[in-house]
Design a protein around this motif. Sequence first.
Motif, PDB file in Angstrom:
ATOM      1  N   ILE A   1       0.833  -1.258  -0.164  1.00 33.05           N
ATOM      2  CA  ILE A   1       0.138  -0.133   0.022  1.00 33.05           C
ATOM      3  C   ILE A   1       0.806   1.341  -0.028  1.00 33.05           C
ATOM      4  O   ILE A   1       0.583   1.990  -0.824  1.00 33.05           O
ATOM      5  CB  ILE A   1      -0.808   0.007   1.158  1.00 33.05           C
ATOM      6  CG1 ILE A   1      -1.875  -1.233   1.068  1.00 33.05           C
ATOM      7  CG2 ILE A   1      -1.708   1.206   1.211  1.00 33.05           C
ATOM      8  CD1 ILE A   1      -2.729  -1.302   2.376  1.00 33.05           C
ATOM      9  N   ARG A   2       1.769   1.226   1.112  1.00 35.09           N
ATOM     10  CA  ARG A   2       2.699   2.557   1.125  1.00 35.09           C
ATOM     11  C   ARG A   2       3.766   2.587  -0.227  1.00 35.09           C
ATOM     12  O   ARG A   2       3.706   3.678  -0.730  1.00 35.09           O
ATOM     13  CB  ARG A   2       3.636   2.235   2.354  1.00 35.09           C
ATOM     14  CG  ARG A   2       3.062   3.130   3.491  1.00 35.09           C
ATOM     15  CD  ARG A   2       2.021   2.251   4.432  1.00 35.09           C
ATOM     16  NE  ARG A   2       2.645   1.459   5.282  1.00 35.09           N
ATOM     17  CZ  ARG A   2       1.853   0.433   6.065  1.00 35.09           C
ATOM     18  NH1 ARG A   2       0.458   0.666   5.892  1.00 35.09           N
ATOM     19  NH2 ARG A   2       2.498  -0.220   6.724  1.00 35.09           N
TER      20      ARG A   2
ATOM     21  N   SER B   1      -4.703   4.671  -4.096  1.00 38.61           N
ATOM     22  CA  SER B   1      -4.051   3.644  -3.575  1.00 38.61           C
ATOM     23  C   SER B   1      -4.126   3.551  -1.895  1.00 38.61           C
ATOM     24  O   SER B   1      -5.048   3.177  -1.543  1.00 38.61           O
ATOM     25  CB  SER B   1      -2.520   3.270  -4.118  1.00 38.61           C
ATOM     26  OG  SER B   1      -1.722   4.253  -3.764  1.00 38.61           O
ATOM     27  N   GLN B   2      -3.074   4.073  -1.377  1.00 36.10           N
ATOM     28  CA  GLN B   2      -3.059   4.174   0.152  1.00 36.10           C
ATOM     29  C   GLN B   2      -4.065   5.304   0.411  1.00 36.10           C
ATOM     30  O   GLN B   2      -4.432   6.400   0.034  1.00 36.10           O
ATOM     31  CB  GLN B   2      -1.797   4.900   0.455  1.00 36.10           C
ATOM     32  CG  GLN B   2      -1.677   4.780   2.063  1.00 36.10           C
ATOM     33  CD  GLN B   2      -0.437   5.733   2.622  1.00 36.10           C
ATOM     34  OE1 GLN B   2       0.305   6.320   1.600  1.00 36.10           O
ATOM     35  NE2 GLN B   2       0.201   5.207   3.530  1.00 36.10           N
ATOM     36  N   GLY B   3      -5.274   4.855   1.404  1.00 33.08           N
ATOM     37  CA  GLY B   3      -6.356   5.243   1.548  1.00 33.08           C
ATOM     38  C   GLY B   3      -6.264   6.432   2.603  1.00 33.08           C
ATOM     39  O   GLY B   3      -6.076   6.171   4.008  1.00 33.08           O
TER      40      GLY B   3
ATOM     41  N   TYR C   1      -6.132  -6.737   5.595  1.00 33.89           N
ATOM     42  CA  TYR C   1      -5.475  -5.450   5.598  1.00 33.89           C
ATOM     43  C   TYR C   1      -3.939  -6.028   5.877  1.00 33.89           C
ATOM     44  O   TYR C   1      -3.639  -6.831   6.871  1.00 33.89           O
ATOM     45  CB  TYR C   1      -5.795  -4.447   6.734  1.00 33.89           C
ATOM     46  CG  TYR C   1      -5.077  -3.345   6.679  1.00 33.89           C
ATOM     47  CD1 TYR C   1      -4.585  -2.596   5.919  1.00 33.89           C
ATOM     48  CD2 TYR C   1      -4.704  -2.877   7.912  1.00 33.89           C
ATOM     49  CE1 TYR C   1      -3.817  -1.448   5.889  1.00 33.89           C
ATOM     50  CE2 TYR C   1      -3.865  -1.836   8.548  1.00 33.89           C
ATOM     51  CZ  TYR C   1      -3.386  -1.181   7.125  1.00 33.89           C
ATOM     52  OH  TYR C   1      -2.527  -0.185   7.351  1.00 33.89           O
TER      53      TYR C   1
ATOM     54  N   ASN D   1     -11.452  -3.971   5.456  1.00 29.43           N
ATOM     55  CA  ASN D   1     -10.486  -3.315   4.385  1.00 29.43           C
ATOM     56  C   ASN D   1      -9.562  -4.566   3.854  1.00 29.43           C
ATOM     57  O   ASN D   1      -9.289  -5.389   4.736  1.00 29.43           O
ATOM     58  CB  ASN D   1      -9.548  -2.341   5.180  1.00 29.43           C
ATOM     59  CG  ASN D   1      -8.354  -1.878   4.119  1.00 29.43           C
ATOM     60  OD1 ASN D   1      -8.530  -2.137   2.952  1.00 29.43           O
ATOM     61  ND2 ASN D   1      -7.509  -1.204   4.696  1.00 29.43           N
TER      62      ASN D   1
ATOM     63  N   TYR E   1     -13.202   1.811  10.619  1.00 33.18           N
ATOM     64  CA  TYR E   1     -13.912   2.529   9.830  1.00 33.18           C
ATOM     65  C   TYR E   1     -15.581   2.446  10.285  1.00 33.18           C
ATOM     66  O   TYR E   1     -16.530   2.315   9.720  1.00 33.18           O
ATOM     67  CB  TYR E   1     -14.118   1.693   8.517  1.00 33.18           C
ATOM     68  CG  TYR E   1     -12.713   1.932   7.652  1.00 33.18           C
ATOM     69  CD1 TYR E   1     -12.359   2.832   7.062  1.00 33.18           C
ATOM     70  CD2 TYR E   1     -11.917   0.885   7.657  1.00 33.18           C
ATOM     71  CE1 TYR E   1     -10.841   2.963   6.505  1.00 33.18           C
ATOM     72  CE2 TYR E   1     -10.711   0.650   7.155  1.00 33.18           C
ATOM     73  CZ  TYR E   1     -10.186   2.002   6.469  1.00 33.18           C
ATOM     74  OH  TYR E   1      -9.002   2.149   6.008  1.00 33.18           O
TER      75      TYR E   1
ATOM     76  N   LYS F   1      -9.755   8.111  10.335  1.00 31.49           N
ATOM     77  CA  LYS F   1     -10.532   8.166   9.139  1.00 31.49           C
ATOM     78  C   LYS F   1     -11.683   8.809   9.706  1.00 31.49           C
ATOM     79  O   LYS F   1     -12.516   9.520   8.970  1.00 31.49           O
ATOM     80  CB  LYS F   1     -11.042   6.584   8.869  1.00 31.49           C
ATOM     81  CG  LYS F   1      -9.701   5.594   8.617  1.00 31.49           C
ATOM     82  CD  LYS F   1      -9.021   5.908   7.696  1.00 31.49           C
ATOM     83  CE  LYS F   1      -7.933   4.871   7.331  1.00 31.49           C
ATOM     84  NZ  LYS F   1      -6.586   4.807   7.421  1.00 31.49           N
TER      85      LYS F   1
ATOM     86  N   TYR G   1     -12.978   1.714   0.290  1.00 35.20           N
ATOM     87  CA  TYR G   1     -12.455   1.055  -0.792  1.00 35.20           C
ATOM     88  C   TYR G   1     -13.218   0.109  -1.616  1.00 35.20           C
ATOM     89  O   TYR G   1     -14.524  -0.192  -1.344  1.00 35.20           O
ATOM     90  CB  TYR G   1     -11.472  -0.031  -0.036  1.00 35.20           C
ATOM     91  CG  TYR G   1     -10.525   0.724   0.883  1.00 35.20           C
ATOM     92  CD1 TYR G   1      -9.427   1.400   0.382  1.00 35.20           C
ATOM     93  CD2 TYR G   1     -11.005   0.578   2.345  1.00 35.20           C
ATOM     94  CE1 TYR G   1      -8.368   2.052   1.429  1.00 35.20           C
ATOM     95  CE2 TYR G   1      -9.888   1.236   3.297  1.00 35.20           C
ATOM     96  CZ  TYR G   1      -8.657   1.911   2.801  1.00 35.20           C
ATOM     97  OH  TYR G   1      -8.061   2.507   3.790  1.00 35.20           O
TER      98      TYR G   1
ATOM     99  N   ARG H   1      -7.419  -2.611  -5.834  1.00 40.51           N
ATOM    100  CA  ARG H   1      -8.336  -1.808  -4.798  1.00 40.51           C
ATOM    101  C   ARG H   1      -7.947  -0.232  -5.143  1.00 40.51           C
ATOM    102  O   ARG H   1      -7.105   0.214  -5.270  1.00 40.51           O
ATOM    103  CB  ARG H   1      -7.711  -2.177  -3.277  1.00 40.51           C
ATOM    104  CG  ARG H   1      -8.667  -1.558  -2.254  1.00 40.51           C
ATOM    105  CD  ARG H   1      -8.082  -1.545  -0.938  1.00 40.51           C
ATOM    106  NE  ARG H   1      -6.992  -0.325  -1.022  1.00 40.51           N
ATOM    107  CZ  ARG H   1      -6.404   0.014   0.328  1.00 40.51           C
ATOM    108  NH1 ARG H   1      -6.790  -0.508   1.343  1.00 40.51           N
ATOM    109  NH2 ARG H   1      -5.864   1.045   0.276  1.00 40.51           N
TER     110      ARG H   1
HETATM  111  N1  GLN Z   1      -5.514   1.953   5.924  1.00 38.93           N
HETATM  112  C1  GLN Z   1      -5.083   2.685   4.781  1.00 38.93           C
HETATM  113  C2  GLN Z   1      -4.941   1.879   3.628  1.00 38.93           C
HETATM  114  O1  GLN Z   1      -5.582   0.319   3.655  1.00 38.93           O
HETATM  115  C3  GLN Z   1      -3.917   3.276   4.985  1.00 38.93           C
HETATM  116  C4  GLN Z   1      -2.663   2.216   5.350  1.00 38.93           C
HETATM  117  C5  GLN Z   1      -1.420   2.837   5.772  1.00 38.93           C
HETATM  118  O2  GLN Z   1      -0.568   3.072   4.944  1.00 38.93           O
HETATM  119  N2  GLN Z   1      -1.153   2.953   7.175  1.00 38.93           N
HETATM  120  O3  GLN Z   1      -4.706   2.051   2.521  1.00 38.93           O
END
Ligand code: GLN
Length: 384
Positions: free
Chosen positions: A16-17, A32-34, A121, A170, A201, A232, A317, A361
């Motif tokens: 994700i990062r 991408s990253q939420g 996740y 997620n 969430y 969030k 998402y 996603r």
């Molecule tokens: N929870 C967010 C995601 O799924 C951010 C994840 C994060 O980088 N801490 O995108």
Amino acid sequence: MPELSNRLDFITESVIRKMTRVANKYGAINLSQGFPDWDPPTEITDALKEAAIHGPHQYEITWGSKEFREKLAEKQSKYMGFKINPEENIVVTCGSTEAMMAAMMSVCNKGDKVIVFSPFYENYGADAVLSGAEPIYVPLLPPKFNFDKEVLRKAFEQKPKALILCNPSNPVGKVFTKEELLYISELAIKYDAYVITDEVYEHIVYKPYEHIYIASLPGMLDRTISCSSLSKTYSITGWRLGYIIADKKIIDNCKKVHDFLTVGAAAPLQKAALAGLEFDEKYYDSLIELYTHKKQLFLNGLDEAGLKYFEPQGAYYVLVDISEFGEKDDCKFCEWLAKEIGVAAVPGSSFFKEDVNNYIRFHFAKKDETLIEAIKRLKKLRRN
Ligand code: GLN
């Protein structure tokens, strides 16, 4: 040089990062990253200015400032439906990421088994490895992402120490039904396991779905470790404010882990976030309204672009099925999507334990104009 720790051998970098970096590299719209691309409520940012001038700037009580825990206990007692004692039942952490890691380290011994629903996740895999636990994966089966009751029962027969429950989930956007939660509870009680939740969430659930806190179900209060965060709910993902709510005995352990991991969450931010914890119901209603609008806007766009997806019931998402594009490698697909189409997504395979490569996603916590531009670009997909 001496060998480095082998504890990390089974952990890969967060995909994700990484996708945020890929988005930046190609100048793509980052879905991408939420995290939202708007500012937190002004009450909170004003309170932050105040905190900058008047403090506090030194350590707070390690498990959270007294007033933060009191306000949090008041708010969460109301929503969770049971009495939370701010002295005994709360640890304030650096985000839910720390909350879950501290929870896992507080209950797991080396070799303990932990049930994880897949897709999941990505942090939960690392949480398990670093706390010495071994995950047992139970699939959430597409297209509806329900679990097979028999498979879950068999997983519990392996005597796990805990089950990790991300609800609303997620990356799927599934909101677990009361019936599903009662079934999980029944097994957790029968096989004497904890449930560690990730409920970040909790306030983003679309009608007619409703969030039920598993801790509030019969027999679950003492064995649920509820983790969540302010990220969030108040659009402050960078503040890293999270918490654990649980029975005193569990919390006593979590306090120790937390103390030695981080000492405490940032004092001025705890102070400023009080403004959010004081919001009344109208705030949470408007949050749902806002995200319902974003969801509809984005899903309409996906429809127009001819893409297939699972309609989220909660969280922000959406998993899109890319099977029809014929690319077997979703990571390659996402790199191509960012570079050529200009929209970044997370490859679905980073959430699945199983060999599933046909999902990506997107998140839709973005300004309308950002989502509209992303949709415009996604419509080009079929022309490529
Ligand atoms: N929870 C967010 C995601 O799924 C951010 C994840 C994060 O980088 N801490 O995108």
